[in-house]
Design a protein around this motif. Structure first.
Motif, PDB file in Angstrom:
ATOM      1  N   GLU A  66     -11.509  85.392   0.457  1.00  0.00           N
ATOM      2  CA  GLU A  66     -10.409  84.472   0.232  1.00  0.00           C
ATOM      3  C   GLU A  66      -9.272  85.191  -0.484  1.00  0.00           C
ATOM      4  O   GLU A  66      -9.511  86.048  -1.337  1.00  0.00           O
ATOM      5  CB  GLU A  66     -10.868  83.279  -0.621  1.00  0.00           C
ATOM      6  N   GLU A  93      -4.989  99.354  11.282  1.00  0.00           N
ATOM      7  CA  GLU A  93      -4.320  98.084  11.538  1.00  0.00           C
ATOM      8  C   GLU A  93      -2.810  98.246  11.635  1.00  0.00           C
ATOM      9  O   GLU A  93      -2.142  97.522  12.371  1.00  0.00           O
ATOM     10  CB  GLU A  93      -4.649  97.081  10.416  1.00  0.00           C
ATOM     11  N   ARG A 102      -7.883  88.731   5.467  1.00  0.00           N
ATOM     12  CA  ARG A 102      -8.049  88.769   6.922  1.00  0.00           C
ATOM     13  C   ARG A 102      -9.028  89.852   7.350  1.00  0.00           C
ATOM     14  O   ARG A 102      -9.863  89.629   8.244  1.00  0.00           O
ATOM     15  CB  ARG A 102      -6.679  88.999   7.573  1.00  0.00           C
ATOM     16  N   LEU A 103      -8.952  90.995   6.725  1.00  0.00           N
ATOM     17  CA  LEU A 103      -9.759  92.131   7.165  1.00  0.00           C
ATOM     18  C   LEU A 103     -11.161  92.152   6.566  1.00  0.00           C
ATOM     19  O   LEU A 103     -12.099  92.675   7.187  1.00  0.00           O
ATOM     20  CB  LEU A 103      -9.033  93.443   6.823  1.00  0.00           C
ATOM     21  N   GLY A 112     -12.718  89.279   5.238  1.00  0.00           N
ATOM     22  CA  GLY A 112     -13.393  87.993   5.337  1.00  0.00           C
ATOM     23  C   GLY A 112     -13.569  87.288   4.013  1.00  0.00           C
ATOM     24  O   GLY A 112     -14.422  86.405   3.883  1.00  0.00           O
ATOM     25  N   ALA A 130      -3.207  88.657   1.520  1.00  0.00           N
ATOM     26  CA  ALA A 130      -3.465  88.110   2.854  1.00  0.00           C
ATOM     27  C   ALA A 130      -4.120  89.133   3.773  1.00  0.00           C
ATOM     28  O   ALA A 130      -5.027  88.793   4.551  1.00  0.00           O
ATOM     29  CB  ALA A 130      -2.165  87.598   3.464  1.00  0.00           C
ATOM     30  N   ASP A 131      -3.681  90.397   3.720  1.00  0.00           N
ATOM     31  CA  ASP A 131      -4.294  91.434   4.552  1.00  0.00           C
ATOM     32  C   ASP A 131      -5.760  91.643   4.177  1.00  0.00           C
ATOM     33  O   ASP A 131      -6.628  91.772   5.048  1.00  0.00           O
ATOM     34  CB  ASP A 131      -3.534  92.754   4.411  1.00  0.00           C
TER      35      ASP A 131
END
Length: 256
Positions: free
Chosen positions: A203, A107, A198-199, A201, A194-195
């Motif tokens: 919370e 990423e 996002r990656l 799935g 946050a990463d």
């Protein structure tokens, strides 16, 4: 396993049985706390000797999947995928040992000056640069882990040339002479950022299993400082110790 074809070498029979049982356990066919069939029933099912079955059960016991008591039907301890410490340096090797298809996607690759802690972990001089690689790892297409690997510049430049969707980084690095010979591991819990959300799935704020690892080459030089964050229920860790030696240490973490 007796279907008229040539028999595989005896040393591989128990591995095949263990792999099949491991897959059934992971699929929840026996449930946590359930019992496997008796050794005699398993021997008949797979067309092998009871000795072969005992070897297969020994492999499952070493993985922490079943109890070690002989003479009774083995109790299933859990269904999480088990990763031994010998396989921790290679997610790809571990995944393949379970019959899963490993995957990975880079990423972000970032080259920057190392901070004080990073210099300490990688034994770098002030002003030295490092390469940070953020990568999501998958098992048969399912995201299970976010990997943050920090490398000294000479290793990081090699990693940066590996294709972003390469399944393994360890194998091409070894081809360039970077050998992961020893590693120190620290395992604890961390909240997802946050990463991770996002990656994976999940919370942000969810609990993740974290494994931090510093790997060194045969000369003792650090070549990687990594932090792997796993979704709950996707991996378990086993430790072997004996009266002669033990790599497991128990420490009290003070709340202050």
């Amino acid at each position: 396993m007796q279907d008229g074809r040539a028999e595989p070498p005896k040393g591989t029979l128990y591995r095949r049985v263990a792999a099949d049982l491991r897959e059934a356990i992971a699929a929840g066919e026996y449930g946590s706390g359930g019992r496997l069939p008796a050794e005699s029933a398993l021997a008949e099912r797979y067309g092998v000797s009871r000795g072969t079955i005992r070897q297969a059960l020994g492999a499952l016991r070493a993985d922490g999947l079943v109890t070690s008591r002989r003479g009774t039907r083995r109790v299933v301890l859990g269904t999480a995928r088990v990763q031994s410490f010998a396989e921790l340096v290679s997610f790809t090797h571990w995944a393949r040992s379970l019959g899963e298809e490993p995957g990975g996607r880079v990423e972000r690759v970032e080259r920057r000056p190392a901070d004080v802690r990073e210099r300490e972990q990688l034994r770098l001089e002030p002003g030295a640069e490092v390469v940070l690689v953020l990568r999501v790892r998958t098992l048969s297409g399912r995201p299970v882990m976010v990997e943050r690997s920090l490398y000294p510049l000479w290793v990081g430049e090699l990693v940066a040339r590996i294709p972003p969707d390469a399944v393994s980084h360890t194998e091409p690095l070894q081809e360039h002479g970077v050998v992961f010979a020893d590693a120190d591991h620290t395992i604890d819990l961390v909240v997802a950022d946050a990463d991770d959300a996002r990656l994976l799935g999940c919370e942000a704020g969810d609990a993740l299993l974290r494994e931090r690892r510093r790997s060194t080459d045969p000369a003792g030089t650090p070549v990687e400082w990594s932090e792997d964050r796993y979704l709950p229920g996707t991996v378990a860790f086993t430790v072997h110790n004996s009266i002669a030696t033990s790599a497991l240490a128990r420490r009290h973490r003070r709340s202050d």
